[in-house]
Design a protein around this motif. Sequence first.
Motif, short mmCIF file in Angstrom:
data_model
loop_
_atom_site.label_atom_id
_atom_site.label_comp_id
_atom_site.label_asym_id
_atom_site.label_seq_id
_atom_site.Cartn_x
_atom_site.Cartn_y
_atom_site.Cartn_z
N ASN B 144 -14.73 94.93 52.61
CA ASN B 144 -15.48 95.04 51.35
C ASN B 144 -16.99 94.93 51.56
OD1 ASN B 144 -15.36 95.44 48.50
ND2 ASN B 144 -15.91 93.29 48.19
N ASP B 145 -17.46 95.37 52.71
CA ASP B 145 -18.88 95.13 53.04
C ASP B 145 -19.75 96.38 52.95
OD1 ASP B 145 -17.75 96.41 55.17
OD2 ASP B 145 -18.53 95.05 56.70
N LEU B 146 -19.27 97.42 52.23
CA LEU B 146 -20.08 98.63 52.09
C LEU B 146 -21.09 98.48 50.96
CD1 LEU B 146 -17.66 101.68 52.52
CD2 LEU B 146 -19.33 100.75 54.12
N ALA B 147 -22.28 98.96 51.22
CA ALA B 147 -23.35 98.91 50.23
C ALA B 147 -23.09 99.94 49.12
CB ALA B 147 -24.69 99.20 50.90
N LEU B 148 -23.69 99.71 47.97
CA LEU B 148 -23.76 100.64 46.83
C LEU B 148 -22.45 100.87 46.08
CD1 LEU B 148 -26.26 103.41 48.00
CD2 LEU B 148 -26.74 101.17 47.04
N THR B 149 -21.33 100.41 46.61
CA THR B 149 -20.07 100.54 45.88
C THR B 149 -19.67 99.15 45.38
OG1 THR B 149 -17.78 101.34 45.99
CG2 THR B 149 -18.64 100.34 48.00
N ASP B 150 -19.08 99.11 44.18
CA ASP B 150 -18.68 97.81 43.62
C ASP B 150 -17.74 97.08 44.57
OD1 ASP B 150 -18.44 95.93 41.16
OD2 ASP B 150 -16.36 96.34 41.73
N LEU B 342 -17.16 99.54 35.34
CA LEU B 342 -17.72 99.76 34.01
C LEU B 342 -17.55 98.50 33.16
CD1 LEU B 342 -16.18 103.31 33.58
CD2 LEU B 342 -18.49 102.74 34.35
N SER B 343 -16.43 97.80 33.32
CA SER B 343 -16.26 96.53 32.61
C SER B 343 -15.22 95.69 33.32
CB SER B 343 -15.86 96.78 31.15
OG SER B 343 -14.54 97.26 31.09
N ASP B 344 -15.30 94.38 33.06
CA ASP B 344 -14.39 93.43 33.71
C ASP B 344 -13.12 93.25 32.89
OD1 ASP B 344 -15.23 92.41 36.16
OD2 ASP B 344 -16.80 91.22 35.22
N ASP B 345 -13.28 93.21 31.55
CA ASP B 345 -12.14 92.87 30.72
C ASP B 345 -12.23 93.66 29.42
OD1 ASP B 345 -9.93 91.69 29.71
OD2 ASP B 345 -10.85 89.75 29.30
N PRO B 346 -11.49 94.76 29.30
CA PRO B 346 -10.52 95.26 30.27
C PRO B 346 -11.23 95.86 31.47
CG PRO B 346 -10.76 96.84 28.48
CD PRO B 346 -11.58 95.63 28.11
N TYR B 347 -10.60 95.70 32.63
CA TYR B 347 -11.19 96.24 33.85
C TYR B 347 -11.21 97.77 33.78
CZ TYR B 347 -11.55 97.58 38.78
OH TYR B 347 -11.92 98.15 39.95
N GLN B 348 -12.38 98.32 33.97
CA GLN B 348 -12.51 99.77 34.02
C GLN B 348 -13.45 100.13 35.15
OE1 GLN B 348 -13.72 100.80 29.97
NE2 GLN B 348 -11.65 101.57 29.65
N CYS B 349 -13.08 101.17 35.87
CA CYS B 349 -13.86 101.53 37.05
C CYS B 349 -13.86 103.05 37.21
CB CYS B 349 -13.20 100.85 38.26
SG CYS B 349 -14.22 100.82 39.72
N GLY B 350 -15.01 103.60 37.50
CA GLY B 350 -15.10 105.03 37.72
C GLY B 350 -15.67 105.33 39.09
N THR B 351 -15.82 106.62 39.41
CA THR B 351 -16.40 106.97 40.70
C THR B 351 -17.71 107.73 40.49
OG1 THR B 351 -15.21 109.08 40.82
CG2 THR B 351 -14.13 107.16 41.82
N PHE B 382 -17.21 84.58 41.87
CA PHE B 382 -16.57 85.30 42.96
C PHE B 382 -15.15 85.68 42.57
CE2 PHE B 382 -13.94 85.80 46.65
CZ PHE B 382 -14.74 86.40 47.60
N VAL B 383 -14.41 84.70 42.07
CA VAL B 383 -13.00 84.94 41.71
C VAL B 383 -12.90 85.96 40.57
CG1 VAL B 383 -10.88 83.86 40.84
CG2 VAL B 383 -12.27 82.69 42.57
N ALA B 384 -13.82 85.87 39.61
CA ALA B 384 -13.81 86.81 38.48
C ALA B 384 -14.07 88.24 38.97
CB ALA B 384 -14.86 86.41 37.45
N PRO B 388 -9.67 91.34 39.17
CA PRO B 388 -9.14 92.63 38.68
C PRO B 388 -8.63 93.54 39.81
CG PRO B 388 -11.32 92.18 37.75
CD PRO B 388 -11.10 91.16 38.82
N LEU B 389 -9.12 93.31 41.01
CA LEU B 389 -8.79 94.21 42.12
C LEU B 389 -7.41 93.96 42.71
CD1 LEU B 389 -12.25 94.02 43.94
CD2 LEU B 389 -11.60 95.33 41.90
#
Lengths: 412, 412
Positions: B144-150, B342-351, B382-384, B388-389
């Motif tokens: 999980n050490d790549l820059a610029l990506t969540d 995009l958000s934590d709760d509800p978790y939303q993620c885009g590319t 950190f845990v928060a 979601p992942l």
Amino acid sequence: MKGNVIVGQSGGPTAAINSSLAGVYRTAKDRGAKKVYGMLHGVQGLLQERYIDLSEHIKTELDAELLKRTPAAFLGSCRYKLPEIHEDKAVYEKIFKILDKLDIEAFIYIGGNDSMDTIKKLSDYAIITGHPTRFVGCPKTIDNDLALTDHTPGYGSAAKYIGTSLKEIIRDGFCLEYPKGLVTIVEIMGRNAGWLTGAAALSQGEDCDGPDLIYLPEITFDLHQFSDKVKQLLEKKPSVVVAVSEGIRTGDGNYVCELGSSVDFVDAFGHKQLSGTASYLASFIAGEIGCKTRAIELSTLQRSASHAASRVDILEAYQVGGAAVKAADEGDSGKMVVLQRLSDDPYQCGTEVKDVHKIANDEKLVPREWVNEEGTYVTDEFVAYVRPLIQGDVSPVMVDGIPRHLFRSYDM
Amino acid sequence: MKGNVIVGQSGGPTAAINSSLAGVYRTAKDRGAKKVYGMLHGVQGLLQERYIDLSEHIKTELDAELLKRTPAAFLGSCRYKLPEIHEDKAVYEKIFKILDKLDIEAFIYIGGNDSMDTIKKLSDYAIITGHPTRFVGCPKTIDNDLALTDHTPGYGSAAKYIGTSLKEIIRDGFCLEYPKGLVTIVEIMGRNAGWLTGAAALSQGEDCDGPDLIYLPEITFDLHQFSDKVKQLLEKKPSVVVAVSEGIRTGDGNYVCELGSSVDFVDAFGHKQLSGTASYLASFIAGEIGCKTRAIELSTLQRSASHAASRVDILEAYQVGGAAVKAADEGDSGKMVVLQRLSDDPYQCGTEVKDVHKIANDEKLVPREWVNEEGTYVTDEFVAYVRPLIQGDVSPVMVDGIPRHLFRSYDM
């Protein structure tokens, strides 16, 4: 039942031991036991009068389901060996005084061969003194080394975890290429019996070769034959995976792990604590062949991985818990519940009770004919024996992405 | 798409890397690619003209589903670093000749920061020479050490496995009692970044205390402070579990594992190969405190445990694979797909896609404010971030009690 039941857990943790505890609790309650006590840390804790009322912990059906899915001994465990009756009567008098105080009708002990020694001695003492409490053992050990039972609860789940993990380790091994190849040594539990190590063969199938070599503690280990085998394999494939028991010994009787520097600790039953077999062999192969090597110890993960438990195992563990209470309620004492395989296909298995004197302190090893002639792999008969025991899954109760267990305070 | 696509996998294995491969394949086919080639063992294999036609391996929808559940790099991986363009033009000429021969329109590389260096150099060379092939990176690393990506695909599944296994190890630790207590040191991957080690905190919940101490490589490690902490904990509880990164270093910059005897091997990217941090600390604590200790290395199990993968992770890995092909098809080159929360709760993620020059060879570390002041635990933030992942499961396709993977011959 008219009185109360007390149940204890003893020896090493397993993924299924708490399913037996749930079975004991449910059957005892169904048969009318007023109280079901749990001794904390086995007989050792009982001697210090440490016990709980299980009703305060298993309050709902969900609690019982969580308990079945909770790894390691919910009540805590011990490796305490009772003295011989003639050596120290006072210990026995103390235990029976506590049992009388708690009005214990049935004493159920969930454990392996050392724990059955406890059942044997306590039931002997009850016979000698004419005490009415009945003592029944409930088999439990990932080692699968108990006599007279087809197999032991706890073994199936550990075997499933080992087969699954080996398959993942084998895939991982083919990812990267190394100039002289990669040799991965996977160390698996089993001091004298190779049942767990042999389970590495479960990874073999249409989509996986399985490990290339499997070394059980029943077979004398020869370092140079081993090195030659690995060399030959590396000529054919870039990644070689070897499953070894922690307890493999060379011709002169030395543990392989003792060939390097290693811890030398003896527990209460005189067992040496082993570690480092894989590390030693990985260094040895690196030195001999010059290839990249990796040592992986499955460690305590293999005995407590309830997230990957076998459904057959968890259900059978529950059944033997119930059968132990039934046997005690019907008058048996000095007995252990055993699993009797009725057929392989379809797999059918029932329970019986056997005299614990024929089980205690004995070890059931892998038969020589279930290992190939060279001593480097288990046979198809071995796999056919284990395969039914790893069938089915127990879906964990997932809460926020992680399996939920039944809560237990460590200082209760 | 009018031409063909080639895809490679590079760097360490993960449980999700093949889901990205499935995503690349499906999207390339959907967008009209005639052939989707897979380079065997990344660019290193490509230079030897080792590649396959993926259609011969992914023949059915079931094959694609199996591929998503297959751990480690299906195509094989490499740790090959391309020379600088001005240092060795011949290597680039060779690669582009092969790409031309195969009529490659899009080159997708699934990997971590070292792999993004490959995308950077190849896309730079294409620009310099006016070559039409487009090069897009697809993030992958348990670290999980790549820059610029969540976050990076592969991390969620490893984190879930670590949280689950820690919880089982913690339970196991409370089973048996030892006169001076038990200290278990669990060694977790992550050379410089503590994302994986911090995931040990996921085991904490209503039914589990979580590990007692967590040491990330970002924070200087002090042996004596550590020993004092453990002593204090042992006064309060019988079993202490400590999660440590393989990469923790003392104030003078030495790796803890180097304090004992240890292997000292440097890979092609100049990384030291580490091992033995947990073993060293377990011996150290045994010597200082005299308690029973245990060292557990999660080893390659943590990166290849597809049987316990996170559904969010497997789906996102698939998505970024598809997004990489889409980006290349739409004209992007020298880019990497990133995940945008995009958000934590509800978790939303885009590319999205980002310039690979800003990502390659960089390392995203755990922010200092996500570790407590003492440097002994991660914070709730950190845990928060991680929680979601690890959500959801990917039910393995079980055949005869063991998860099925997509077949791959090691000598293809």
